[in-house]
Design a protein around this motif. Structure first.
Motif, PDB file in Angstrom:
ATOM      1  N   ASP A 161      -4.049  -2.294  -5.482  1.00 13.68           N
ATOM      2  CA  ASP A 161      -3.383  -2.706  -4.242  1.00 13.68           C
ATOM      3  C   ASP A 161      -4.206  -3.843  -3.647  1.00 13.68           C
ATOM      4  O   ASP A 161      -5.416  -3.722  -3.462  1.00 13.68           O
ATOM      5  CB  ASP A 161      -3.335  -1.516  -3.266  1.00 13.68           C
ATOM      6  CG  ASP A 161      -2.708  -1.938  -1.946  1.00 13.68           C
ATOM      7  OD1 ASP A 161      -1.771  -2.764  -1.968  1.00 13.68           O
ATOM      8  OD2 ASP A 161      -3.163  -1.440  -0.885  1.00 13.68           O
ATOM      9  N   LYS A 193      -4.875   2.407   2.376  1.00 13.61           N
ATOM     10  CA  LYS A 193      -4.546   2.498   3.792  1.00 13.61           C
ATOM     11  C   LYS A 193      -3.242   1.735   4.051  1.00 13.61           C
ATOM     12  O   LYS A 193      -3.121   0.563   3.674  1.00 13.61           O
ATOM     13  CB  LYS A 193      -5.690   1.870   4.595  1.00 13.61           C
ATOM     14  CG  LYS A 193      -5.655   2.178   6.041  1.00 13.61           C
ATOM     15  CD  LYS A 193      -6.910   1.610   6.696  1.00 13.61           C
ATOM     16  CE  LYS A 193      -6.664   1.479   8.191  1.00 13.61           C
ATOM     17  NZ  LYS A 193      -7.530   0.503   8.784  1.00 13.61           N
ATOM     18  N   SER A 213       0.846  -1.208   0.000  1.00 12.95           N
ATOM     19  CA  SER A 213       0.000   0.000   0.000  1.00 12.95           C
ATOM     20  C   SER A 213       0.877   1.251   0.000  1.00 12.95           C
ATOM     21  O   SER A 213       0.578   2.241  -0.689  1.00 12.95           O
ATOM     22  CB  SER A 213      -0.911  -0.004   1.225  1.00 12.95           C
ATOM     23  OG  SER A 213      -1.653  -1.194   1.248  1.00 12.95           O
ATOM     24  N   SER A 244      -4.445  -3.883   4.834  1.00 14.30           N
ATOM     25  CA  SER A 244      -5.439  -3.823   3.746  1.00 14.30           C
ATOM     26  C   SER A 244      -6.347  -5.037   3.786  1.00 14.30           C
ATOM     27  O   SER A 244      -5.881  -6.174   3.784  1.00 14.30           O
ATOM     28  CB  SER A 244      -4.725  -3.758   2.391  1.00 14.30           C
ATOM     29  OG  SER A 244      -3.824  -2.686   2.377  1.00 14.30           O
TER      30      SER A 244
HETATM   31 MG   LIG Z   1      -1.783  -2.895   2.325  1.00 13.46          MG
END
Ligand SMILES: [Mg+2]
Ligand SMILES: Nc1nc2c(ncn2[C@@H]2O[C@H](COP(=O)(O)OP(=O)(O)OP(=O)(O)O)[C@@H](O)[C@H]2O)c(=O)[nH]1
Length: 563
Positions: A128, A78, A65, A86
């Motif tokens: 992501d 995040k 991330s 995540s």
């Molecule tokens: Mg992450």
């Protein structure tokens, strides 16, 4: 192109379930088709000109991330020290791109989309993902759903976790399906030995000269060893429409190859050799033995049944005798013989046949024929084996009785039949001639006289002329009982031949089914996909592709830190 994959998988599944119903494939073999992928990155978009789908993939906390946020220049996903951070997919995409309806299995509540107007990333869609080795099953499932939709997988590791078992296994499993970029993040804590070691690992997985970037995403201002810029430039250089199309068509080819490898595996279940060639000799030697056993097993019942048939022909006196005794009528004798046949070929007899047929089915499995596939056609013939057995036996016995004895015996008997009336007739003729002659002579010679001696001898001559051939005719009559016994044995042989024919017919049918299934499979798999040689692709792209994953032991890699 994605339609092609869906149709291919669908046709293959229908074919496999049909083959399963006929016993050729196991349920597990049919389910193996589900492991093939039909999803492609192109399926996510409505329009042909689509961005390159780039996904961050790696264990928890390696900095996926953080890296994506660094590309975006803002906190899109995040990222934190909390593990795992995540729990959803974050998509970062240019606002000109329209993402089509996502497949049903995609949990929309676990997807965040952030659009941007940064033209630098117009042709890239960033994704992501949560960690693949998450303690949370749903995270792993989310990654598995999304992975097939990714063109370029950015495999992120950290210096202390690049030997992770799970990530490595995924790389080996999906290696040929994607293009790969590698990042060792947290490089502020890494050293060059780790980089070299990781490179060696990648080479052993089939990547000769992989793109490997070491990035430092720490808060530090001074990052002399950070290769983020080169990483970004490489991705931007790759996000070219032509390369995206090449990646898409290569992805389809790889998926077709994957489906083909599953179908090749399914094909092996049908064996390579012609079944009639391998099974018929097996059956014949097996059945020859059983035929001997069956014949031996009924032999002791043959004389009793044959004598019942002999009883049917008693002659006038015999019939008279039985009438007087009030014992048997013709119908009684018929029902006796019918019962006798039933007694001869009883349940035990047919059980032995069924048992032998089942034994053969078992032996056929050693020739690679699945037991369910051969058992079904053999079970289907079992009821028919009994159907005509009785009439076959009756016919064989009647036929044998109709021509009793040997041809010589029959000819002699027929000749005696003629003599039975020819000889007495000749004797009568001769005696008559003598009487007429004496009568004629008597007209001139009163002394012409036939004495009582003549009468006695004439009587004796005529009697013997009748008696001798008649006795011989009766005595030399070919035995009906023996003929019936021969017919009974011939009937058993006929029954065995019928079983033999039916089983050979079943084997033929099995082989026809086998050929039909193989032909159908070949027809399904004869999809024309143009295979671009990977060697023709741009050098930068070639460095990201795995042609064939070597057979590496995953257990050799430990999920522990590098010392
Ligand atoms: Mg992450
Ligand atoms: N020192 C250092 N810290 C980093 C680096 N990259 C990321 N971090 C920190 O590592 C922690 C984890 O980063 P994330 O980006 O959340 O990791 P992730 O891979 O997304 O983790 P999950 O979402 O759980 O899969 C965060 O606190 C980051 O600030 C780096 O290069 N160096």
């Amino acid at each position: 192109m994605p339609d092609l994959l869906t149709h291919l998988q669908h046709d293959l599944k229908n074919w496999a379930s049909n083959a399963h119903n006929q016993g050729w494939l196991t349920e597990r073999a049919v389910r193996s088709i589900d492991s093939t992928t039909t999803a492609t990155p192109g399926a996510l978009f409505d329009k042909p000109n689509r961005p390159m789908v780039v996904g961050f993939f790696g264990g928890t906390g390696v900095g996926k991330s953080t890296l994506m946020n660094r590309f975006a220049g803002e906190a899109v996903a995040k990222a934190s020290a909390e593990r795992p951070t995540s729990r959803e997919i974050t998509i970062y995409v240019h606002d000109s791109v329209s993402v089509a309806q996502l497949p049903d299995e995609f949990p929309m509540q676990r997807m965040r989309t952030k659009t941007h107007a940064n033209n630098q990333y117009r042709s890239v869609m960033w994704i992501d993902m949560p960690d693949f080795d998450s303690v949370e099953q749903s995270n792993r499932e989310l990654v598995a759903h999304w992975l097939p939709h990714i063109d370029v997988v950015i495999y992120v590791v950290s210096p202390d976790r690049y030997k992770d078992d799970n990530g490595w296994r995924l790389l080996l499993e999906h290696g040929t399906q994607h293009a790969w970029l590698f990042v060792i993040n947290h490089w502020d804590r890494g050293d060059d030995r780790q980089r070299d070691d990781f490179l060696n690992m990648l080479q052993s997985a089939g990547l000769q000269n992989p793109h490997l970037f070491c990035t430092d995403c720490s808060d530090s201002q001074n990052k002399p060893r950070d290769e983020f810029e080169t990483f970004r430039d490489t991705i931007n250089a790759l996000a070219d429409q032509q390369i995206i199309e090449q990646l898409e068509s290569r992805g389809v080819v790889q998926r077709v190859k994957q489906i083909r490898s599953v179908s090749d595996n399914l094909r092996t279940q049908f064996g390579t050799a012609d079944l009639t060639e391998s099974l018929n000799p097996l059956w014949l030697s097996h059945w020859q033995q059983t035929t001997g056993e069956l014949t031996d097993s009924v032999e002791w019942k043959v004389p009793a049944l044959a004598s019942l048939y002999a009883d049917q022909e008693k002659g006038l006196l015999g019939h008279l005798y039985t009438r007087i005794r009030g014992r048997q009528t013709d119908t009684d004798v018929k029902s006796d013989t019918r019962g006798g046949i039933d007694n001869l070929i009883d349940d035990t007899f047919f059980d032995r046949i069924n048992e032998s047929v089942d034994d053969f089915a078992q032996q056929a499995t050693q020739h690679g024929v699945p037991i369910r596939a051969i058992q079904a056609p053999l079970d289907a013939i079992k009821p028919h084996l009994r159907d005509r057995a009785h009439s076959t036996m009756e016919m064989a016995i009647e036929q044998s009785i109709a021509v009793p004895g040997t041809a010589m015996q029959r000819r002699l008997h027929r000749a005696l039949g003629w003599l039975c009336w020819l000889l007495p007739l000749a004797a009568v003729g001769w005696v008559g001639f003598r009487i007429v002659n004496v009568f004629r002579l008597g007209a001139n010679d009163p002394a012409a006289y036939l004495s009582s001696n003549f009468a006695i001898h004439s009587g004796l001559l005529m009697g013997l002329a009748w008696l001798v051939p008649t006795i011989l005719f009766i005595k030399l009559k070919p035995s009906r009982e023996k003929a019936a016994a021969r017919g009974i044995r011939a009937g058993i042989v006929h029954l065995c031949e019928q079983v033999d024919q039916q089983v050979q017919g079943a084997v033929q049918q099995l082989n026809d089914h086998r050929r039909k299934h193989i032909a159908e499979l070949d027809n399904i798999m004869a999809v024309g996909v143009r295979v671009d040689d990977d060697a023709q692709l741009p050098a930068a792209l070639q460095r990201m592709l795995i042609q064939e994953v070597p057979d590496l032991p995953v257990a050799g890699v430990r999920a522990t830190t590098h010392s």
